[in-house]
Design a protein around this motif. Structure first.
Motif, mmCIF file in Angstrom:
data_model
loop_
_atom_site.group_PDB
_atom_site.id
_atom_site.type_symbol
_atom_site.label_atom_id
_atom_site.label_comp_id
_atom_site.label_asym_id
_atom_site.label_seq_id
_atom_site.Cartn_x
_atom_site.Cartn_y
_atom_site.Cartn_z
ATOM 1 N N TYR A 155 14.959 -31.552 -19.402
ATOM 2 C CA TYR A 155 15.047 -30.115 -19.617
ATOM 3 C C TYR A 155 16.443 -29.615 -19.253
ATOM 4 C CZ TYR A 155 9.931 -30.149 -19.728
ATOM 5 O OH TYR A 155 8.624 -30.394 -20.040
ATOM 6 N N CYS A 156 17.003 -28.836 -20.127
ATOM 7 C CA CYS A 156 18.251 -28.142 -19.833
ATOM 8 C C CYS A 156 17.960 -26.911 -18.982
ATOM 9 C CB CYS A 156 18.911 -27.723 -21.152
ATOM 10 S SG CYS A 156 20.467 -26.825 -20.964
ATOM 11 N N ASN A 157 18.842 -26.620 -18.039
ATOM 12 C CA ASN A 157 18.661 -25.478 -17.149
ATOM 13 C C ASN A 157 19.963 -24.699 -17.008
ATOM 14 O OD1 ASN A 157 19.145 -24.812 -13.898
ATOM 15 N ND2 ASN A 157 17.217 -24.033 -14.727
ATOM 16 N N ALA A 158 19.835 -23.388 -17.013
ATOM 17 C CA ALA A 158 20.951 -22.496 -16.676
ATOM 18 C C ALA A 158 20.546 -21.739 -15.421
ATOM 19 C CB ALA A 158 21.233 -21.536 -17.820
ATOM 20 N N HIS A 159 21.314 -21.954 -14.349
ATOM 21 C CA HIS A 159 20.964 -21.411 -13.035
ATOM 22 C C HIS A 159 21.950 -20.328 -12.639
ATOM 23 C CE1 HIS A 159 19.584 -21.183 -8.938
ATOM 24 N NE2 HIS A 159 20.799 -21.464 -8.502
ATOM 25 N N GLY A 160 21.401 -19.124 -12.363
ATOM 26 C CA GLY A 160 22.224 -18.005 -11.951
ATOM 27 C C GLY A 160 21.334 -16.938 -11.352
ATOM 28 N N PRO A 161 21.620 -15.674 -11.593
ATOM 29 C CA PRO A 161 20.711 -14.619 -11.119
ATOM 30 C C PRO A 161 19.293 -14.819 -11.622
ATOM 31 C CG PRO A 161 22.778 -13.680 -11.863
ATOM 32 C CD PRO A 161 22.808 -15.151 -12.245
ATOM 33 N N MET A 162 19.183 -15.467 -12.771
ATOM 34 C CA MET A 162 17.885 -15.905 -13.288
ATOM 35 C C MET A 162 18.008 -17.372 -13.697
ATOM 36 S SD MET A 162 16.629 -12.637 -15.541
ATOM 37 C CE MET A 162 15.020 -13.394 -15.792
ATOM 38 N N ASP A 163 16.857 -18.011 -13.837
ATOM 39 C CA ASP A 163 16.824 -19.384 -14.323
ATOM 40 C C ASP A 163 16.284 -19.412 -15.743
ATOM 41 O OD1 ASP A 163 16.524 -20.601 -11.176
ATOM 42 O OD2 ASP A 163 17.538 -21.821 -12.679
ATOM 43 N N TYR A 164 16.993 -20.132 -16.602
ATOM 44 C CA TYR A 164 16.543 -20.305 -17.973
ATOM 45 C C TYR A 164 16.349 -21.790 -18.248
ATOM 46 C CZ TYR A 164 18.220 -15.513 -18.377
ATOM 47 O OH TYR A 164 18.426 -14.169 -18.180
ATOM 48 N N TRP A 165 15.365 -22.094 -19.125
ATOM 49 C CA TRP A 165 15.025 -23.485 -19.421
ATOM 50 C C TRP A 165 14.971 -23.730 -20.910
ATOM 51 C CZ3 TRP A 165 14.603 -26.958 -15.505
ATOM 52 C CH2 TRP A 165 14.439 -26.457 -14.214
ATOM 53 N N GLY A 166 15.355 -24.939 -21.286
ATOM 54 C CA GLY A 166 15.155 -25.374 -22.648
ATOM 55 C C GLY A 166 13.721 -25.828 -22.855
ATOM 56 N N GLN A 167 13.429 -26.235 -24.094
ATOM 57 C CA GLN A 167 12.061 -26.612 -24.449
ATOM 58 C C GLN A 167 11.729 -28.044 -24.029
ATOM 59 O OE1 GLN A 167 14.587 -26.545 -26.508
ATOM 60 N NE2 GLN A 167 14.450 -28.311 -27.880
ATOM 61 N N GLY A 168 12.742 -28.817 -23.700
ATOM 62 C CA GLY A 168 12.530 -30.205 -23.296
ATOM 63 C C GLY A 168 12.728 -31.171 -24.442
ATOM 64 N N THR A 169 13.290 -32.337 -24.118
ATOM 65 C CA THR A 169 13.465 -33.380 -25.116
ATOM 66 C C THR A 169 13.050 -34.715 -24.485
ATOM 67 O OG1 THR A 169 15.028 -34.389 -26.684
ATOM 68 C CG2 THR A 169 15.919 -33.759 -24.538
ATOM 69 N N GLN A 170 12.293 -35.503 -25.238
ATOM 70 C CA GLN A 170 11.748 -36.754 -24.711
ATOM 71 C C GLN A 170 12.788 -37.856 -24.757
ATOM 72 O OE1 GLN A 170 8.477 -37.497 -23.461
ATOM 73 N NE2 GLN A 170 9.478 -39.426 -22.885
ATOM 74 N N VAL A 171 12.927 -38.559 -23.633
ATOM 75 C CA VAL A 171 13.747 -39.764 -23.550
ATOM 76 C C VAL A 171 12.831 -40.907 -23.138
ATOM 77 C CG1 VAL A 171 15.590 -40.940 -22.310
ATOM 78 C CG2 VAL A 171 15.889 -38.559 -23.026
ATOM 79 N N THR A 172 12.774 -41.936 -23.963
ATOM 80 C CA THR A 172 11.940 -43.101 -23.678
ATOM 81 C C THR A 172 12.809 -44.348 -23.662
ATOM 82 O OG1 THR A 172 10.030 -42.063 -24.744
ATOM 83 C CG2 THR A 172 9.930 -44.443 -24.382
ATOM 84 N N VAL A 173 12.754 -45.078 -22.555
ATOM 85 C CA VAL A 173 13.524 -46.312 -22.418
ATOM 86 C C VAL A 173 12.532 -47.460 -22.352
ATOM 87 C CG1 VAL A 173 15.281 -47.538 -21.118
ATOM 88 C CG2 VAL A 173 15.265 -45.024 -21.139
#
Length: 114
Positions: free
Chosen positions: A94-112
């Motif tokens: 998940y991508c995150n932007a951290h500041g006065p508020m927190d924002y998140w991306g929708q998520g992307t699957q990584v499989t190894v």
């Protein structure tokens, strides 16, 4: 509504590489600490890497020396280059932007996996 748009997940063999990218609105990208978290099934979400607007980085011990976080200023994107991937890196990232508020991306699957 702030949107963080992720791309770059997929399936890779152990020892391989993947590059994740997250595009953010320019005002968010320029002011916030940008980062990546991951969550494996049955586990909590954990920090992988963060990059402040001043260029300071913070990595989880498990990824130090293998993952690199950087900014693509032209695209207002934060990039996570993942090398020497291991099966235990398998998770939703998940991508995150951290500041006065927190924002998140929708998520992307990584499989190894082989």
């Amino acid at each position: 509504q702030v949107q963080l748009v992720e791309s770059g997940g997929g399936l890779v063999q152990p020892g391989g590489s993947l590059r994740l990218s997250c595009e953010a609105p320019r005002i968010i990208f320029s002011l916030y600490t940008m980062g990546w978290f991951r969550q494996a099934p049955g586990n909590q979400r954990h920090l992988v890497a963060q990059l402040t607007r001043d260029g300071y980085t913070n990595y989880a011990d498990s990824v130090k020396g293998r993952f690199t976080i950087s900014r693509d200023n032209a695209k207002s994107a934060v990039v996570l280059q993942m090398n020497n991937l291991k099966p235990e890196d398998t998770a939703v990232y998940y991508c995150n932007a951290h500041g006065p508020m927190d924002y998140w991306g929708q998520g992307t699957q990584v499989t190894v996996s082989s």
